[in-house]
Write a protein that holds these residues in place. Structure first.
Motif, PDB file in Angstrom:
ATOM      1  N   SER A  34       0.892  -1.400   0.042  1.00  0.00           N
ATOM      2  CA  SER A  34      -0.068   0.089   0.202  1.00  0.00           C
ATOM      3  C   SER A  34       0.934   1.450  -0.108  1.00  0.00           C
ATOM      4  O   SER A  34       2.199   1.205   0.045  1.00  0.00           O
ATOM      5  CB  SER A  34      -0.807  -0.097   1.266  1.00  0.00           C
ATOM      6  OG  SER A  34      -1.637  -1.189   1.351  1.00  0.00           O
ATOM      7  N   ARG A  35       0.167   2.331  -0.346  1.00  0.00           N
ATOM      8  CA  ARG A  35       1.108   3.556  -0.121  1.00  0.00           C
ATOM      9  C   ARG A  35       1.346   3.889   1.273  1.00  0.00           C
ATOM     10  O   ARG A  35       0.892   3.483   2.192  1.00  0.00           O
ATOM     11  CB  ARG A  35       0.033   4.844  -0.742  1.00  0.00           C
ATOM     12  CG  ARG A  35      -0.068   4.533  -2.273  1.00  0.00           C
ATOM     13  CD  ARG A  35      -0.769   5.872  -2.870  1.00  0.00           C
ATOM     14  NE  ARG A  35      -0.259   6.862  -2.660  1.00  0.00           N
ATOM     15  CZ  ARG A  35      -0.427   8.146  -3.322  1.00  0.00           C
ATOM     16  NH1 ARG A  35      -1.439   8.310  -3.904  1.00  0.00           N
ATOM     17  NH2 ARG A  35       0.308   9.252  -3.195  1.00  0.00           N
ATOM     18  N   GLU A  36       2.346   4.851   1.163  1.00  0.00           N
ATOM     19  CA  GLU A  36       2.895   5.246   2.660  1.00  0.00           C
ATOM     20  C   GLU A  36       1.724   5.973   3.368  1.00  0.00           C
ATOM     21  O   GLU A  36       1.004   6.718   3.050  1.00  0.00           O
ATOM     22  CB  GLU A  36       4.143   6.214   2.581  1.00  0.00           C
ATOM     23  CG  GLU A  36       4.936   6.575   3.660  1.00  0.00           C
ATOM     24  CD  GLU A  36       5.880   7.263   3.455  1.00  0.00           C
ATOM     25  OE1 GLU A  36       6.785   7.690   4.392  1.00  0.00           O
ATOM     26  OE2 GLU A  36       6.247   7.988   2.345  1.00  0.00           O
ATOM     27  N   TYR A  38      -0.745   4.208   4.702  1.00  0.00           N
ATOM     28  CA  TYR A  38      -2.166   3.750   4.684  1.00  0.00           C
ATOM     29  C   TYR A  38      -2.509   2.963   5.938  1.00  0.00           C
ATOM     30  O   TYR A  38      -3.625   3.328   6.358  1.00  0.00           O
ATOM     31  CB  TYR A  38      -2.055   2.566   3.730  1.00  0.00           C
ATOM     32  CG  TYR A  38      -3.314   2.039   3.495  1.00  0.00           C
ATOM     33  CD1 TYR A  38      -4.509   2.622   2.928  1.00  0.00           C
ATOM     34  CD2 TYR A  38      -3.409   0.544   3.698  1.00  0.00           C
ATOM     35  CE1 TYR A  38      -5.452   2.147   2.992  1.00  0.00           C
ATOM     36  CE2 TYR A  38      -4.765  -0.090   3.418  1.00  0.00           C
ATOM     37  CZ  TYR A  38      -5.746   0.531   2.974  1.00  0.00           C
ATOM     38  OH  TYR A  38      -6.861   0.086   3.036  1.00  0.00           O
TER      39      TYR A  38
END
Length: 533
Positions: A34-36, A38
Protein backbone atom coordinates in the motif's frame (compact mmCIF):
# COMPACT_ATOMS: atom_id res chain seq x y z
CA UNK A 1 -22.26 8.27 1.14
CA UNK A 2 -21.56 10.22 -2.03
CA UNK A 3 -22.13 7.16 -4.20
CA UNK A 4 -25.35 6.09 -2.45
CA UNK A 5 -27.03 9.25 -1.13
CA UNK A 6 -30.44 7.57 -1.03
CA UNK A 7 -29.05 5.00 1.46
CA UNK A 8 -27.71 7.57 3.91
CA UNK A 9 -30.13 10.49 3.55
CA UNK A 10 -33.11 9.05 5.44
CA UNK A 11 -33.99 8.81 9.10
CA UNK A 12 -32.24 5.41 9.37
CA UNK A 13 -29.08 5.78 7.30
CA UNK A 14 -26.99 2.79 6.26
CA UNK A 15 -27.21 -0.42 4.28
CA UNK A 16 -29.48 -3.30 5.23
CA UNK A 17 -26.73 -5.82 4.52
CA UNK A 18 -23.07 -6.04 3.56
CA UNK A 19 -21.58 -9.20 2.01
CA UNK A 20 -18.00 -9.67 0.95
CA UNK A 21 -14.68 -11.47 0.76
CA UNK A 22 -12.04 -8.98 1.99
CA UNK A 23 -8.37 -9.24 1.00
CA UNK A 24 -6.26 -11.55 3.15
CA UNK A 25 -3.36 -9.37 4.26
CA UNK A 26 -1.31 -9.27 7.43
CA UNK A 27 0.54 -6.24 8.75
CA UNK A 28 3.64 -6.57 6.57
CA UNK A 29 1.69 -7.29 3.38
CA UNK A 30 -0.59 -4.37 4.16
CA UNK A 31 2.34 -1.97 4.58
CA UNK A 32 4.44 -3.19 1.65
CA UNK A 33 1.48 -3.43 -0.74
CA UNK A 34 0.00 0.00 0.00
CA UNK A 35 0.97 3.63 -0.20
CA UNK A 36 2.89 5.24 2.64
CA UNK A 37 0.82 5.95 5.79
CA UNK A 38 -2.06 3.69 4.70
CA UNK A 39 -1.86 1.80 8.00
CA UNK A 40 -1.83 5.11 9.89
CA UNK A 41 -4.98 6.12 8.00
CA UNK A 42 -6.73 2.86 8.94
CA UNK A 43 -5.83 3.35 12.60
CA UNK A 44 -7.11 6.92 12.46
CA UNK A 45 -10.34 5.78 10.82
CA UNK A 46 -10.83 2.96 13.34
CA UNK A 47 -9.85 4.30 16.75
CA UNK A 48 -8.13 1.74 18.96
CA UNK A 49 -7.15 -0.57 16.09
CA UNK A 50 -3.78 -2.26 16.57
CA UNK A 51 -1.02 -1.89 14.01
CA UNK A 52 -0.49 -5.66 14.03
CA UNK A 53 -4.11 -6.46 13.11
CA UNK A 54 -4.85 -8.18 9.81
CA UNK A 55 -6.58 -6.03 7.21
CA UNK A 56 -9.79 -8.06 7.60
CA UNK A 57 -10.38 -6.42 11.01
CA UNK A 58 -10.73 -3.05 9.31
CA UNK A 59 -13.22 -4.45 6.80
CA UNK A 60 -15.40 -5.62 9.69
CA UNK A 61 -15.18 -2.19 11.31
CA UNK A 62 -15.92 -0.41 8.02
CA UNK A 63 -18.80 -2.67 7.02
CA UNK A 64 -20.39 -2.45 10.47
CA UNK A 65 -20.18 1.34 10.45
CA UNK A 66 -22.06 1.43 7.13
CA UNK A 67 -24.99 -0.67 8.40
CA UNK A 68 -28.28 0.79 9.55
CA UNK A 69 -29.86 -0.35 12.84
CA UNK A 70 -30.67 -4.08 12.74
CA UNK A 71 -28.63 -4.41 9.53
CA UNK A 72 -26.42 -7.47 8.99
CA UNK A 73 -23.02 -8.19 7.53
CA UNK A 74 -21.50 -11.44 6.35
CA UNK A 75 -17.79 -11.58 5.57
CA UNK A 76 -15.33 -14.31 4.73
CA UNK A 77 -12.33 -13.86 7.00
CA UNK A 78 -8.96 -15.32 7.84
CA UNK A 79 -9.08 -17.68 10.79
CA UNK A 80 -7.22 -14.99 12.76
CA UNK A 81 -10.39 -12.88 12.95
CA UNK A 82 -11.13 -14.20 16.45
CA UNK A 83 -7.51 -14.14 17.60
CA UNK A 84 -5.05 -11.70 19.11
CA UNK A 85 -4.73 -8.14 17.84
CA UNK A 86 -7.06 -8.84 14.91
CA UNK A 87 -9.85 -9.82 17.31
CA UNK A 88 -9.19 -6.79 19.52
CA UNK A 89 -9.22 -4.42 16.55
CA UNK A 90 -12.17 -5.98 14.74
CA UNK A 91 -14.83 -8.15 16.37
CA UNK A 92 -14.30 -6.87 19.90
CA UNK A 93 -14.71 -3.27 18.74
CA UNK A 94 -17.80 -4.22 16.70
CA UNK A 95 -19.42 -5.89 19.71
CA UNK A 96 -18.54 -2.93 21.92
CA UNK A 97 -20.32 -0.68 19.38
CA UNK A 98 -23.59 -2.61 19.65
CA UNK A 99 -22.98 -5.52 17.32
CA UNK A 100 -23.78 -9.16 18.03
CA UNK A 101 -22.39 -12.19 16.24
CA UNK A 102 -25.30 -14.08 14.72
CA UNK A 103 -23.73 -17.04 12.95
CA UNK A 104 -20.21 -18.41 12.53
CA UNK A 105 -18.53 -21.18 10.59
CA UNK A 106 -15.11 -21.22 12.20
CA UNK A 107 -13.20 -23.55 9.89
CA UNK A 108 -14.01 -23.81 6.22
CA UNK A 109 -11.23 -25.21 4.00
CA UNK A 110 -11.16 -23.00 0.91
CA UNK A 111 -12.82 -24.87 -1.95
CA UNK A 112 -10.38 -23.48 -4.52
CA UNK A 113 -6.66 -24.08 -5.01
CA UNK A 114 -5.49 -21.82 -2.17
CA UNK A 115 -4.40 -23.86 0.86
CA UNK A 116 -6.16 -21.71 3.43
CA UNK A 117 -8.79 -22.21 6.11
CA UNK A 118 -11.34 -19.41 6.39
CA UNK A 119 -14.00 -18.34 8.86
CA UNK A 120 -17.42 -17.09 7.79
CA UNK A 121 -18.83 -14.54 10.24
CA UNK A 122 -22.27 -12.91 10.27
CA UNK A 123 -22.88 -9.90 12.54
CA UNK A 124 -26.09 -8.00 13.30
CA UNK A 125 -26.21 -4.35 14.33
CA UNK A 126 -28.46 -5.08 17.28
CA UNK A 127 -29.38 -8.05 19.42
CA UNK A 128 -29.41 -11.70 18.34
CA UNK A 129 -31.90 -14.08 19.92
CA UNK A 130 -30.36 -17.44 18.96
CA UNK A 131 -26.81 -17.31 17.57
CA UNK A 132 -25.51 -20.33 15.65
CA UNK A 133 -21.93 -21.51 16.16
CA UNK A 134 -20.82 -24.17 13.67
CA UNK A 135 -24.46 -25.15 13.08
CA UNK A 136 -25.09 -25.41 16.86
CA UNK A 137 -27.39 -22.98 18.74
CA UNK A 138 -25.58 -21.28 21.62
CA UNK A 139 -26.37 -18.64 24.21
CA UNK A 140 -23.83 -16.07 22.93
CA UNK A 141 -20.87 -15.98 20.55
CA UNK A 142 -17.93 -13.99 21.89
CA UNK A 143 -15.29 -12.08 19.93
CA UNK A 144 -13.14 -15.21 20.31
CA UNK A 145 -15.73 -17.06 18.20
CA UNK A 146 -16.57 -19.38 21.08
CA UNK A 147 -19.62 -19.59 23.29
CA UNK A 148 -19.19 -17.23 26.23
CA UNK A 149 -19.08 -13.66 27.50
CA UNK A 150 -15.34 -12.91 27.28
CA UNK A 151 -14.49 -10.53 24.43
CA UNK A 152 -11.40 -8.74 25.81
CA UNK A 153 -7.92 -10.12 26.29
CA UNK A 154 -6.63 -10.97 29.75
CA UNK A 155 -4.43 -8.24 31.19
CA UNK A 156 -0.68 -8.30 30.62
CA UNK A 157 1.09 -8.78 33.94
CA UNK A 158 4.13 -6.84 35.08
CA UNK A 159 5.49 -10.01 36.68
CA UNK A 160 5.93 -11.53 33.21
CA UNK A 161 7.26 -8.47 31.41
CA UNK A 162 10.64 -8.57 29.71
CA UNK A 163 10.86 -12.39 29.86
CA UNK A 164 9.49 -13.81 26.59
CA UNK A 165 10.75 -12.64 23.19
CA UNK A 166 10.40 -13.35 19.51
CA UNK A 167 13.78 -14.25 18.01
CA UNK A 168 15.93 -12.20 15.64
CA UNK A 169 14.53 -11.23 12.23
CA UNK A 170 17.43 -11.11 9.77
CA UNK A 171 15.62 -10.11 6.54
CA UNK A 172 18.32 -11.48 4.28
CA UNK A 173 19.56 -15.05 3.93
CA UNK A 174 22.85 -13.48 2.88
CA UNK A 175 23.68 -13.17 6.58
CA UNK A 176 23.82 -16.96 6.83
CA UNK A 177 26.20 -19.79 6.05
CA UNK A 178 23.75 -22.41 4.84
CA UNK A 179 24.55 -25.03 2.23
CA UNK A 180 20.95 -25.41 1.09
CA UNK A 181 20.40 -21.67 0.60
CA UNK A 182 23.90 -21.34 -0.89
CA UNK A 183 22.93 -23.76 -3.66
CA UNK A 184 20.27 -21.22 -4.65
CA UNK A 185 22.73 -18.33 -4.55
CA UNK A 186 21.11 -16.72 -1.49
CA UNK A 187 23.70 -17.55 1.19
CA UNK A 188 27.29 -18.70 1.62
CA UNK A 189 28.31 -22.35 2.03
CA UNK A 190 29.46 -23.57 5.42
CA UNK A 191 32.89 -24.38 3.93
CA UNK A 192 33.32 -20.67 3.18
CA UNK A 193 32.75 -19.87 6.84
CA UNK A 194 35.51 -22.29 7.87
CA UNK A 195 37.83 -20.83 5.23
CA UNK A 196 37.26 -17.27 6.47
CA UNK A 197 37.88 -18.24 10.10
CA UNK A 198 41.09 -20.05 9.12
CA UNK A 199 42.14 -16.97 7.14
CA UNK A 200 41.44 -14.58 10.04
CA UNK A 201 40.41 -16.03 13.44
CA UNK A 202 38.81 -12.66 14.31
CA UNK A 203 35.98 -13.52 11.91
CA UNK A 204 34.74 -16.05 14.46
CA UNK A 205 33.87 -13.14 16.76
CA UNK A 206 30.94 -12.21 14.52
CA UNK A 207 29.73 -15.67 13.44
CA UNK A 208 27.20 -17.55 15.57
CA UNK A 209 25.15 -20.75 15.38
CA UNK A 210 21.76 -20.00 13.80
CA UNK A 211 18.68 -21.87 14.94
CA UNK A 212 15.04 -21.73 13.84
CA UNK A 213 11.76 -23.32 14.82
CA UNK A 214 12.22 -26.13 12.31
CA UNK A 215 15.43 -27.34 13.98
CA UNK A 216 13.79 -27.16 17.41
CA UNK A 217 10.90 -29.31 16.17
CA UNK A 218 12.65 -31.81 13.92
CA UNK A 219 16.12 -32.48 15.35
CA UNK A 220 16.22 -35.01 18.24
CA UNK A 221 18.88 -32.84 19.90
CA UNK A 222 17.64 -29.46 18.53
CA UNK A 223 20.94 -29.16 16.67
CA UNK A 224 21.69 -26.36 14.25
CA UNK A 225 23.17 -26.76 10.77
CA UNK A 226 23.48 -23.06 9.89
CA UNK A 227 25.55 -20.13 11.11
CA UNK A 228 25.05 -16.39 10.67
CA UNK A 229 26.97 -13.12 10.67
CA UNK A 230 25.83 -10.68 13.36
CA UNK A 231 27.00 -7.07 13.51
CA UNK A 232 24.28 -6.26 16.06
CA UNK A 233 23.96 -2.45 16.24
CA UNK A 234 27.53 -1.62 15.20
CA UNK A 235 28.13 1.41 12.95
CA UNK A 236 29.15 0.63 9.40
CA UNK A 237 32.54 2.38 9.15
CA UNK A 238 34.78 5.25 10.24
CA UNK A 239 35.38 8.33 8.09
CA UNK A 240 38.86 9.86 8.58
CA UNK A 241 37.54 13.22 7.40
CA UNK A 242 35.24 13.45 10.43
CA UNK A 243 36.30 14.30 13.96
CA UNK A 244 34.46 13.56 17.20
CA UNK A 245 34.60 17.21 18.34
CA UNK A 246 32.09 18.00 15.58
CA UNK A 247 29.65 15.47 17.02
CA UNK A 248 29.65 17.31 20.32
CA UNK A 249 28.77 20.73 18.90
CA UNK A 250 25.32 21.91 19.91
CA UNK A 251 24.32 23.87 16.80
CA UNK A 252 21.30 22.82 14.77
CA UNK A 253 23.49 22.12 11.73
CA UNK A 254 25.78 19.87 13.74
CA UNK A 255 22.82 18.02 15.24
CA UNK A 256 21.45 17.38 11.76
CA UNK A 257 24.80 16.11 10.45
CA UNK A 258 25.21 13.91 13.51
CA UNK A 259 21.80 12.31 12.93
CA UNK A 260 22.67 11.71 9.28
CA UNK A 261 25.97 10.03 10.15
CA UNK A 262 24.44 7.77 12.73
CA UNK A 263 21.57 6.89 10.40
CA UNK A 264 24.12 5.89 7.75
CA UNK A 265 26.40 4.19 10.27
CA UNK A 266 29.33 6.57 9.78
CA UNK A 267 31.57 7.40 12.74
CA UNK A 268 34.44 9.90 13.06
CA UNK A 269 37.92 8.68 12.20
CA UNK A 270 38.92 8.66 15.86
CA UNK A 271 35.81 6.72 16.98
CA UNK A 272 37.21 4.17 19.48
CA UNK A 273 34.54 1.49 19.28
CA UNK A 274 34.22 -1.41 16.80
CA UNK A 275 32.52 -0.93 13.44
CA UNK A 276 31.33 -3.51 10.90
CA UNK A 277 34.19 -2.59 8.57
CA UNK A 278 36.62 -4.05 11.13
CA UNK A 279 35.53 -7.45 9.70
CA UNK A 280 35.93 -6.75 5.95
CA UNK A 281 35.52 -10.38 4.84
CA UNK A 282 32.14 -10.68 6.51
CA UNK A 283 30.99 -7.20 5.53
CA UNK A 284 31.77 -7.98 1.87
CA UNK A 285 29.46 -11.02 2.01
CA UNK A 286 26.62 -9.07 3.61
CA UNK A 287 27.00 -6.16 1.19
CA UNK A 288 26.96 -8.50 -1.79
CA UNK A 289 24.06 -10.74 -0.71
CA UNK A 290 21.93 -8.66 1.66
CA UNK A 291 22.14 -5.07 0.46
CA UNK A 292 20.46 -5.73 -2.93
CA UNK A 293 17.55 -7.36 -1.11
CA UNK A 294 17.22 -4.41 1.24
CA UNK A 295 17.33 -1.68 -1.42
CA UNK A 296 13.61 -1.94 -2.35
CA UNK A 297 12.46 -1.80 1.29
CA UNK A 298 10.20 1.11 2.21
CA UNK A 299 11.44 1.45 5.78
CA UNK A 300 14.48 3.73 5.89
CA UNK A 301 16.06 1.72 8.70
CA UNK A 302 15.93 -1.52 6.67
CA UNK A 303 17.26 0.06 3.52
CA UNK A 304 19.97 2.28 4.97
CA UNK A 305 21.22 -0.03 7.74
CA UNK A 306 21.49 -3.07 5.50
CA UNK A 307 24.38 -4.61 7.46
CA UNK A 308 22.19 -4.94 10.58
CA UNK A 309 19.32 -7.35 11.20
CA UNK A 310 15.85 -6.03 10.52
CA UNK A 311 14.97 -6.77 14.16
CA UNK A 312 18.02 -7.01 16.43
CA UNK A 313 15.98 -7.58 19.61
CA UNK A 314 18.01 -5.50 22.09
CA UNK A 315 15.59 -6.47 24.86
CA UNK A 316 16.22 -10.15 24.26
CA UNK A 317 19.98 -9.65 24.15
CA UNK A 318 19.90 -7.79 27.45
CA UNK A 319 17.57 -10.30 29.12
CA UNK A 320 19.76 -13.35 28.38
CA UNK A 321 22.99 -11.67 29.49
CA UNK A 322 24.42 -13.71 32.34
CA UNK A 323 22.28 -16.78 31.65
CA UNK A 324 23.80 -20.08 30.57
CA UNK A 325 20.59 -21.50 29.12
CA UNK A 326 17.16 -20.30 28.01
CA UNK A 327 13.80 -21.90 27.31
CA UNK A 328 12.99 -22.04 23.59
CA UNK A 329 9.77 -22.88 21.73
CA UNK A 330 8.91 -22.97 18.02
CA UNK A 331 6.75 -19.99 17.14
CA UNK A 332 4.60 -21.79 14.54
CA UNK A 333 3.95 -25.35 15.61
CA UNK A 334 1.42 -28.12 15.78
CA UNK A 335 2.23 -28.77 19.42
CA UNK A 336 3.37 -26.14 21.96
CA UNK A 337 6.66 -27.64 23.16
CA UNK A 338 9.43 -26.07 25.19
CA UNK A 339 13.09 -27.05 25.47
CA UNK A 340 16.18 -25.72 27.26
CA UNK A 341 19.09 -24.68 25.04
CA UNK A 342 22.42 -22.90 25.63
CA UNK A 343 22.77 -19.20 24.93
CA UNK A 344 25.44 -17.96 22.52
CA UNK A 345 23.45 -18.64 19.36
CA UNK A 346 21.11 -16.62 17.20
CA UNK A 347 17.49 -17.76 17.44
CA UNK A 348 15.49 -16.57 14.45
CA UNK A 349 12.02 -15.04 14.29
CA UNK A 350 10.41 -18.49 14.10
CA UNK A 351 11.32 -19.12 17.73
CA UNK A 352 10.18 -17.82 21.10
CA UNK A 353 12.85 -17.35 23.77
CA UNK A 354 12.04 -17.32 27.49
CA UNK A 355 14.86 -15.67 29.45
CA UNK A 356 14.69 -18.28 32.21
CA UNK A 357 16.19 -21.73 32.68
CA UNK A 358 14.37 -22.97 35.79
CA UNK A 359 12.89 -26.48 35.51
CA UNK A 360 9.72 -25.28 37.22
CA UNK A 361 9.13 -22.61 34.57
CA UNK A 362 9.81 -25.18 31.86
CA UNK A 363 7.40 -27.64 33.46
CA UNK A 364 4.62 -25.10 33.86
CA UNK A 365 4.90 -24.06 30.20
CA UNK A 366 4.86 -27.69 29.02
CA UNK A 367 1.83 -28.62 31.13
CA UNK A 368 -1.75 -28.95 29.90
CA UNK A 369 -2.65 -25.95 32.08
CA UNK A 370 -0.41 -23.78 29.93
CA UNK A 371 -1.44 -25.47 26.69
CA UNK A 372 -5.14 -24.86 27.35
CA UNK A 373 -4.34 -21.15 27.82
CA UNK A 374 -2.14 -21.06 24.71
CA UNK A 375 -4.68 -22.79 22.47
CA UNK A 376 -7.46 -20.48 23.61
CA UNK A 377 -5.64 -17.15 23.34
CA UNK A 378 -2.94 -17.40 20.70
CA UNK A 379 -3.50 -16.95 16.99
CA UNK A 380 -3.12 -19.69 14.40
CA UNK A 381 -1.53 -20.13 10.98
CA UNK A 382 -3.80 -22.52 9.10
CA UNK A 383 -4.34 -25.05 11.90
CA UNK A 384 -0.94 -24.59 13.56
CA UNK A 385 -0.40 -22.46 16.63
CA UNK A 386 1.26 -19.09 16.08
CA UNK A 387 2.68 -18.53 19.55
CA UNK A 388 2.84 -14.85 20.51
CA UNK A 389 4.17 -13.75 23.93
CA UNK A 390 1.67 -10.88 24.19
CA UNK A 391 -1.26 -13.26 23.57
CA UNK A 392 -0.43 -16.12 25.91
CA UNK A 393 2.71 -15.52 28.00
CA UNK A 394 2.63 -11.97 29.29
CA UNK A 395 -0.93 -12.48 30.54
CA UNK A 396 -0.51 -16.01 31.96
CA UNK A 397 -0.71 -16.00 35.79
CA UNK A 398 2.04 -18.41 36.84
CA UNK A 399 1.84 -20.18 40.21
CA UNK A 400 3.29 -18.18 43.08
CA UNK A 401 5.61 -19.52 44.33
CA UNK A 402 6.63 -21.33 41.17
CA UNK A 403 9.70 -23.25 42.29
CA UNK A 404 8.09 -25.93 44.45
CA UNK A 405 10.08 -29.11 44.98
CA UNK A 406 7.32 -31.23 43.48
CA UNK A 407 7.02 -29.20 40.26
CA UNK A 408 10.80 -28.90 39.85
CA UNK A 409 11.26 -32.67 40.23
CA UNK A 410 8.33 -33.56 37.94
CA UNK A 411 9.57 -31.18 35.23
CA UNK A 412 13.14 -32.49 35.36
CA UNK A 413 12.04 -36.14 35.15
CA UNK A 414 9.65 -35.42 32.27
CA UNK A 415 12.17 -33.55 30.15
CA UNK A 416 15.03 -35.97 30.87
CA UNK A 417 12.89 -38.89 29.71
CA UNK A 418 11.68 -37.02 26.63
CA UNK A 419 15.22 -36.05 25.62
CA UNK A 420 16.46 -39.64 25.97
CA UNK A 421 13.43 -40.96 24.06
CA UNK A 422 14.01 -38.64 21.11
CA UNK A 423 17.69 -39.55 20.86
CA UNK A 424 16.95 -43.29 21.14
CA UNK A 425 14.27 -43.10 18.44
CA UNK A 426 16.10 -40.46 16.37
CA UNK A 427 12.87 -38.46 16.22
CA UNK A 428 12.21 -34.77 16.90
CA UNK A 429 9.45 -33.16 18.89
CA UNK A 430 6.80 -33.28 16.14
CA UNK A 431 7.16 -37.00 15.46
CA UNK A 432 7.41 -37.76 19.18
CA UNK A 433 4.15 -35.97 19.95
CA UNK A 434 2.43 -37.50 16.93
CA UNK A 435 3.07 -40.79 18.69
CA UNK A 436 2.12 -39.32 22.07
CA UNK A 437 -1.37 -38.45 20.78
CA UNK A 438 -1.85 -41.66 18.79
CA UNK A 439 -4.15 -43.93 20.78
CA UNK A 440 -2.80 -46.95 18.87
CA UNK A 441 0.80 -46.33 19.95
CA UNK A 442 1.36 -48.33 23.14
CA UNK A 443 5.17 -48.40 23.06
CA UNK A 444 6.60 -48.43 26.61
CA UNK A 445 8.60 -45.22 26.11
CA UNK A 446 5.51 -43.31 24.91
CA UNK A 447 3.30 -44.80 27.62
CA UNK A 448 5.82 -43.61 30.20
CA UNK A 449 5.94 -40.13 28.62
CA UNK A 450 2.15 -39.93 28.88
CA UNK A 451 2.33 -40.93 32.53
CA UNK A 452 5.03 -38.36 33.29
CA UNK A 453 2.99 -35.68 31.51
CA UNK A 454 0.02 -36.49 33.75
CA UNK A 455 2.26 -36.29 36.83
CA UNK A 456 3.56 -32.94 35.58
CA UNK A 457 -0.01 -31.68 35.23
CA UNK A 458 -0.86 -32.80 38.76
CA UNK A 459 2.24 -31.02 40.08
CA UNK A 460 1.20 -27.79 38.32
CA UNK A 461 -2.39 -28.00 39.57
CA UNK A 462 -1.10 -28.69 43.07
CA UNK A 463 1.29 -25.73 42.91
CA UNK A 464 -1.72 -23.50 42.13
CA UNK A 465 -3.47 -24.99 45.17
CA UNK A 466 -6.17 -26.57 42.99
CA UNK A 467 -6.12 -29.94 44.69
CA UNK A 468 -9.78 -30.54 43.80
CA UNK A 469 -8.91 -30.33 40.12
CA UNK A 470 -5.84 -32.52 40.58
CA UNK A 471 -8.08 -35.19 42.12
CA UNK A 472 -10.26 -35.38 39.01
CA UNK A 473 -7.80 -34.60 36.20
CA UNK A 474 -7.93 -37.38 33.63
CA UNK A 475 -6.74 -36.89 30.04
CA UNK A 476 -8.65 -38.70 27.30
CA UNK A 477 -8.09 -39.40 23.63
CA UNK A 478 -10.47 -36.83 22.13
CA UNK A 479 -12.33 -37.37 18.86
CA UNK A 480 -15.20 -35.79 16.98
CA UNK A 481 -17.50 -38.04 19.00
CA UNK A 482 -16.53 -36.64 22.42
CA UNK A 483 -14.95 -33.23 21.65
CA UNK A 484 -16.69 -30.30 19.91
CA UNK A 485 -13.57 -28.12 19.56
CA UNK A 486 -11.45 -29.04 16.54
CA UNK A 487 -8.33 -27.74 18.28
CA UNK A 488 -8.37 -30.71 20.64
CA UNK A 489 -9.66 -33.46 18.37
CA UNK A 490 -7.06 -36.14 17.77
CA UNK A 491 -5.25 -35.28 20.99
CA UNK A 492 -4.71 -36.81 24.41
CA UNK A 493 -6.07 -33.98 26.51
CA UNK A 494 -8.56 -32.99 29.16
CA UNK A 495 -12.24 -32.97 28.13
CA UNK A 496 -14.03 -29.68 27.48
CA UNK A 497 -15.71 -29.21 30.88
CA UNK A 498 -12.42 -29.71 32.74
CA UNK A 499 -10.57 -27.30 30.41
CA UNK A 500 -13.27 -24.68 30.88
CA UNK A 501 -12.88 -24.86 34.64
CA UNK A 502 -9.09 -24.50 34.39
CA UNK A 503 -9.47 -21.49 32.06
CA UNK A 504 -12.06 -19.90 34.34
CA UNK A 505 -9.71 -20.14 37.32
CA UNK A 506 -6.77 -18.78 35.34
CA UNK A 507 -8.89 -15.84 34.17
CA UNK A 508 -9.97 -15.09 37.74
CA UNK A 509 -6.34 -15.25 38.85
CA UNK A 510 -5.30 -12.98 35.97
CA UNK A 511 -7.88 -10.37 37.04
CA UNK A 512 -6.78 -10.56 40.67
CA UNK A 513 -3.07 -10.28 39.81
CA UNK A 514 -3.69 -7.37 37.44
CA UNK A 515 -5.66 -5.53 40.12
CA UNK A 516 -2.88 -6.09 42.66
CA UNK A 517 -0.30 -4.75 40.22
CA UNK A 518 -2.40 -1.69 39.40
CA UNK A 519 -2.82 -1.03 43.11
CA UNK A 520 0.97 -1.18 43.51
CA UNK A 521 1.50 1.13 40.53
CA UNK A 522 3.35 -1.47 38.48
CA UNK A 523 3.67 -1.05 34.73
CA UNK A 524 1.78 -3.83 32.98
CA UNK A 525 4.13 -4.40 30.09
CA UNK A 526 7.60 -4.08 28.63
CA UNK A 527 8.48 -4.58 24.96
CA UNK A 528 9.04 -8.21 23.91
CA UNK A 529 10.23 -7.67 20.36
CA UNK A 530 6.97 -8.66 18.70
CA UNK A 531 6.49 -5.20 17.28
CA UNK A 532 8.82 -3.28 15.04
CA UNK A 533 11.61 -1.51 16.86
Amino acid sequence: EVEFPEVFAGAEPGFNAMVGNPPFAGKNTLINGSREHYLDWLQTLHVGAHGNADLVAHFFRRAFALLRADGCLGLIATNTVGQGDTRESGLRAVIASGGAIARVTRRLPWPGEAAVVVSVVNVRKGEVALPILDERPVRRISAYLVEGDLDASPASLAANAGTAFVGMYLLGLGFTFDDEAAAKGKASPVAEMHRLIAKDPRNAERIFPYLGGEEVNTSPTHAHHRWCVDFNDLPLRRDPSLRSWFLNEGTEACDKRRREWRRDGIMPGDYPGPVAADWPDLLEIVERLVKPERNPQKRDALRKRWWQYAEKRPGLRAAVTGLGHVIVAPRVTQYPNFVVLPVGRMFNEKTIIIADDRPARLGMLQSRVSEAWIRFFTSTMKDDLNYAPSDCFENLPFPDPLDTNRLTAAAAEYHDHRAALMVARNQGLTKTYNRFHDAQDKSPDIVRLRGLHHELDLAVLGTYGWDDLAATAAPEFLTEANEPDHRYQGRLFWPALFREEVLARLLDLNRARAEEERHCGLSPRLPTGEEEE
